[in-house]
Design an enzyme around this catalytic site. Sequence first.
Site, PDB file in Angstrom:
ATOM      1  N   GLU A 178     -10.642  12.156  -1.218  1.00 27.66           N
ATOM      2  CA  GLU A 178     -10.892  13.391  -0.474  1.00 27.66           C
ATOM      3  C   GLU A 178      -9.575  14.055  -0.103  1.00 27.66           C
ATOM      4  O   GLU A 178      -8.531  13.404  -0.056  1.00 27.66           O
ATOM      5  CB  GLU A 178     -11.745  13.127   0.770  1.00 27.66           C
ATOM      6  CG  GLU A 178     -11.284  11.929   1.613  1.00 27.66           C
ATOM      7  CD  GLU A 178     -10.622  12.318   2.920  1.00 27.66           C
ATOM      8  OE1 GLU A 178      -9.956  13.372   2.949  1.00 27.66           O
ATOM      9  OE2 GLU A 178     -10.757  11.555   3.894  1.00 27.66           O
ATOM     10  N   ARG A 238     -13.239   5.419   8.447  1.00 22.65           N
ATOM     11  CA  ARG A 238     -14.160   5.798   7.369  1.00 22.65           C
ATOM     12  C   ARG A 238     -13.647   7.086   6.735  1.00 22.65           C
ATOM     13  O   ARG A 238     -14.216   8.150   6.869  1.00 22.65           O
ATOM     14  CB  ARG A 238     -15.573   5.969   7.913  1.00 22.65           C
ATOM     15  CG  ARG A 238     -16.181   4.688   8.469  1.00 22.65           C
ATOM     16  CD  ARG A 238     -17.626   4.888   8.951  1.00 22.65           C
ATOM     17  NE  ARG A 238     -18.518   5.191   7.829  1.00 22.65           N
ATOM     18  CZ  ARG A 238     -19.117   6.361   7.635  1.00 22.65           C
ATOM     19  NH1 ARG A 238     -18.892   7.373   8.471  1.00 22.65           N
ATOM     20  NH2 ARG A 238     -19.924   6.554   6.609  1.00 22.65           N
ATOM     21  N   CYS A 279      -4.411  11.201  -4.459  1.00 24.29           N
ATOM     22  CA  CYS A 279      -3.665  10.241  -5.274  1.00 24.29           C
ATOM     23  C   CYS A 279      -2.467   9.629  -4.563  1.00 24.29           C
ATOM     24  O   CYS A 279      -2.239   8.422  -4.652  1.00 24.29           O
ATOM     25  CB  CYS A 279      -3.238  10.874  -6.590  1.00 24.29           C
ATOM     26  SG  CYS A 279      -1.991  12.194  -6.448  1.00 24.29           S
ATOM     27  N   HIS A 310       0.669  14.260 -10.005  1.00 25.29           N
ATOM     28  CA  HIS A 310      -0.242  13.123  -9.852  1.00 25.29           C
ATOM     29  C   HIS A 310       0.542  11.820  -9.851  1.00 25.29           C
ATOM     30  O   HIS A 310       1.412  11.607 -10.696  1.00 25.29           O
ATOM     31  CB  HIS A 310      -1.282  13.094 -10.973  1.00 25.29           C
ATOM     32  CG  HIS A 310      -2.197  11.907 -10.891  1.00 25.29           C
ATOM     33  ND1 HIS A 310      -3.049  11.709  -9.829  1.00 25.29           N
ATOM     34  CD2 HIS A 310      -2.367  10.832 -11.718  1.00 25.29           C
ATOM     35  CE1 HIS A 310      -3.713  10.577 -10.003  1.00 25.29           C
ATOM     36  NE2 HIS A 310      -3.313  10.036 -11.134  1.00 25.29           N
ATOM     37  N   ASP A 366      -4.368   3.093 -11.561  1.00 25.01           N
ATOM     38  CA  ASP A 366      -4.491   4.399 -10.913  1.00 25.01           C
ATOM     39  C   ASP A 366      -5.814   4.442 -10.165  1.00 25.01           C
ATOM     40  O   ASP A 366      -6.870   4.630 -10.764  1.00 25.01           O
ATOM     41  CB  ASP A 366      -4.423   5.512 -11.965  1.00 25.01           C
ATOM     42  CG  ASP A 366      -4.493   6.902 -11.359  1.00 25.01           C
ATOM     43  OD1 ASP A 366      -4.578   7.014 -10.114  1.00 25.01           O
ATOM     44  OD2 ASP A 366      -4.464   7.877 -12.134  1.00 25.01           O
TER      45      ASP A 366
END
Length: 298
Positions: A66, A91, A96, A134, A151
């Site tokens: 998220e 929670r 990445c 990334h 990953d």
Amino acid sequence: MSHTTAPATSPASSPSSRSTVDVFSESPRLDLDAYLARIGWSGQGEASVEMLRSVHRAHVHGIPFENVEPVLGSAPSLALADLQAKLVRSRRGGYCFEHNTLFAAVLEALGFGVTRLAARVRVGAQGAVRPRTHMLLLVDVPGASRQYLADVGFGSIGGLLEAIPLTAGTEVHDGGRRHRLVREPHHGLEDLWVLQAFQGGAWSDQYAFSREPFEPADYEVINWHVATNPRSPFQHTLYAQRTTPDTHLALAGRALVIMRADGTREERELADSAELRQVLDTDFGIELPEGARLEAGH
């Protein structure tokens, strides 16, 4: 598997001999027990290919993807203490840089060698050359002849479920998905490695990378750019992903896509902010920060 004894002094020590580990000298200690409990992993033994694949899969299933912080106007912290507070003890999930920074620390604590890399995402690029935004990991497994690509933070159904060997041209089945790595000519010091996923009956590029190591300071800059640049899609649209053994959930703004292991697909538009918050909490396992308000355009 217990991690309650004193921390080990060697990276190659058995994971059963450490509870909290200094990953970088300036970093707080990693609570390995809390992390493993969060992802529901209770394996044993020394660092191995089987352990790497198992922990990788458990992480992907256990912690959602998220980008709430960028949507709310800030860059998420990559400090280990903050990552543990958010991804392990709350929670919440992350994107990445958060996932793979935490996972790299975990792998090093378990006895693996880790090189941090950066890739150019190709999903949806339509031939455009994007910056390296990334984060991914190259893993050395004690006693193994090959390195492995790991990953746990790629926000797409084309991402890896398990670490795969860094070998060109070989199709790999990782936890129900199909991937391969191909080499591509490049003007740099070596040809590029390109991760491809088999989707819709064809191979599709996910991202391209080289084996040049990146440092934590590099990711601080890239993370700030991705989270705060007005042109970054992560600043304007809420993205969330959740992978279970049977289902992959993908949310982009209000558009929810549910993809099941049997190949069926369901799409629907969430009605309002109240339903969005409920779906994030119930289906994705994401509890929004206290007082967080997402505008209609998100």
